[in-house]
Motif scaffolding. Sequence first.
Motif, short mmCIF file in Angstrom:
data_model
loop_
_atom_site.label_atom_id
_atom_site.label_comp_id
_atom_site.label_asym_id
_atom_site.label_seq_id
_atom_site.Cartn_x
_atom_site.Cartn_y
_atom_site.Cartn_z
N LEU A 1 2.51 14.11 -85.85
CA LEU A 1 2.73 13.02 -86.81
C LEU A 1 3.94 12.19 -86.41
CD1 LEU A 1 2.00 14.90 -90.16
CD2 LEU A 1 0.53 13.26 -88.99
N ARG A 2 4.96 12.85 -85.90
CA ARG A 2 6.12 12.11 -85.40
C ARG A 2 5.71 11.23 -84.21
NH1 ARG A 2 10.98 13.74 -87.58
NH2 ARG A 2 11.12 15.90 -88.32
N CYS A 3 4.91 11.78 -83.31
CA CYS A 3 4.47 11.00 -82.15
C CYS A 3 3.76 9.72 -82.57
CB CYS A 3 3.55 11.84 -81.27
SG CYS A 3 4.39 13.15 -80.35
N LEU A 4 2.90 9.84 -83.58
CA LEU A 4 2.19 8.66 -84.07
C LEU A 4 3.17 7.65 -84.67
CD1 LEU A 4 -0.82 10.49 -85.73
CD2 LEU A 4 -0.93 9.03 -83.71
N ARG A 5 4.16 8.16 -85.38
CA ARG A 5 5.17 7.26 -85.96
C ARG A 5 5.98 6.60 -84.85
NH1 ARG A 5 8.36 10.71 -88.47
NH2 ARG A 5 6.88 10.99 -90.16
N TRP A 6 6.33 7.36 -83.83
CA TRP A 6 7.11 6.80 -82.73
C TRP A 6 6.34 5.71 -81.99
CZ3 TRP A 6 8.62 12.35 -80.83
CH2 TRP A 6 9.56 12.89 -81.71
N LEU A 7 5.04 5.89 -81.86
CA LEU A 7 4.23 4.84 -81.25
C LEU A 7 4.34 3.54 -82.05
CD1 LEU A 7 0.97 6.69 -80.15
CD2 LEU A 7 2.49 5.37 -78.67
N ALA B 1 7.77 2.04 -81.56
CA ALA B 1 7.88 1.41 -80.25
C ALA B 1 7.17 0.07 -80.22
CB ALA B 1 7.31 2.34 -79.18
N GLU B 2 6.01 0.00 -80.87
CA GLU B 2 5.29 -1.28 -80.96
C GLU B 2 6.15 -2.32 -81.67
OE1 GLU B 2 2.48 -2.29 -79.78
OE2 GLU B 2 1.15 -0.58 -79.43
N ARG B 3 6.85 -1.91 -82.71
CA ARG B 3 7.73 -2.83 -83.43
C ARG B 3 8.85 -3.33 -82.52
NH1 ARG B 3 8.88 -7.02 -86.37
NH2 ARG B 3 10.65 -6.78 -87.78
N ALA B 4 9.48 -2.43 -81.79
CA ALA B 4 10.55 -2.82 -80.88
C ALA B 4 10.03 -3.74 -79.78
CB ALA B 4 11.20 -1.58 -80.28
N ARG C 1 -0.01 6.36 -75.48
CA ARG C 1 -0.93 6.33 -76.62
C ARG C 1 -2.14 7.25 -76.43
NH1 ARG C 1 -2.59 0.72 -77.29
NH2 ARG C 1 -0.61 0.38 -78.34
N PRO C 2 -2.89 7.20 -75.31
CA PRO C 2 -4.02 8.12 -75.17
C PRO C 2 -3.61 9.58 -75.08
CG PRO C 2 -3.66 6.87 -73.15
CD PRO C 2 -2.81 6.24 -74.19
N LEU C 3 -2.41 9.85 -74.57
CA LEU C 3 -1.93 11.22 -74.50
C LEU C 3 -1.74 11.79 -75.91
CD1 LEU C 3 -1.01 13.26 -72.31
CD2 LEU C 3 1.33 12.44 -72.69
N LEU D 1 9.79 6.02 -76.73
CA LEU D 1 10.49 5.28 -77.78
C LEU D 1 11.92 4.96 -77.35
CD1 LEU D 1 10.62 4.08 -80.60
CD2 LEU D 1 11.16 6.36 -81.48
N HIS D 2 12.56 5.92 -76.74
CA HIS D 2 13.93 5.70 -76.25
C HIS D 2 13.95 4.57 -75.22
CE1 HIS D 2 17.78 7.52 -74.27
NE2 HIS D 2 18.08 6.59 -75.16
N GLN D 3 13.01 4.58 -74.29
CA GLN D 3 12.94 3.55 -73.25
C GLN D 3 12.67 2.17 -73.82
OE1 GLN D 3 9.82 4.21 -70.35
NE2 GLN D 3 9.82 2.06 -69.72
#
Length: 236
Positions: free
Chosen positions: A102-108, A111-114, A153-155, A184-186
Motif C-alpha cells: 500500500l505504501r508502494c502504491l502511495r509512493w507511485l 512520485a507522479e505528483r513530483a 509501476r509494473p513491479l 520516490l527519493h530520486q
Amino acid sequence: MLGSTAVLDVTALTGHAEPAVRDLYLPRVASGQLTMCNAMTEPYAPGSEPGLTTTRAVQESDGSRTVHGRKWFVTVPPGHLPGEAGRGLRVIAERVRLGRLLRCLRWLGQAERAFTLMRERARSRPASSGRLADLQLVQALVFDALLAIRTIRPLVFEAVALVEAGLDARVETGLAKVAAARMLHQVTDAAIQVHGAAGLGPDTPLPALFRTGRMARLLDGPDELHITAVARRILG
C-alpha cells in the motif's frame, strides 16, 4: 473507500479476531470512527527485527492479558487477542507485508505528483537561452525520473496481483518496496533540482515529498533488510 491504514486494520481483524471483537470494532474502523494502531517498535529493539521485541502480554486469572514493556502497561480484555497466543508475529507480518505494498502504491502517486511539478516548472521557467525545458541536463532529469516511474509501476502491480491471488509474494514485495522507495527519493530530488531554491521553500509540496522519499527507505524495514531477505530466498 478505505484508506490504507484502515485496510490493514480491517484485514487483520477479519482474519484473526474473534467474532464478537469483529462485530464490535469492524464497523467503526471501516467508517472512520475508530482508529487503531500497531505498536511494534520499542526503544531498544529495531523495528526491522520484530522477533527482538521484549514486550510480552501476560495472561491474568480473569482471562485478560496485561502488556508489560516500554509501550507502557496496557490491559487487553478476554477475547481481544488477535490470533493464537504466541503467534503474534505472524499477524504482524501479514499486516506489514500488505502495508508495504500500500505504501508502494502511495509512493507511485507521490512520485507522479513530483514529476508533474517538475515538468510544469521546466516548461514555464525562462532560462538565458529559452526555457529550462530546452536545456539537455534538465531533459536528462525529466527522462530519468519518468523512466524510474514507468519501470517501477509494473513491479509494484506484479506484487499486488500476487497478493490479490493469495500467492507467495515475498520476493516481489521486497523488490517493489526497495525499488519504489528509491524511485520516490530520486524523482523528488530531481524535481527540487529543477525548481532550484524554490523547491526547498513552502510554496510547493516538494520538501515534504522529499522527506517521505527518504523515510521510505526506512519505513517497514530498511532497504538492507529487504535486499538480504530477497537474496536469501533466491539463493536458497
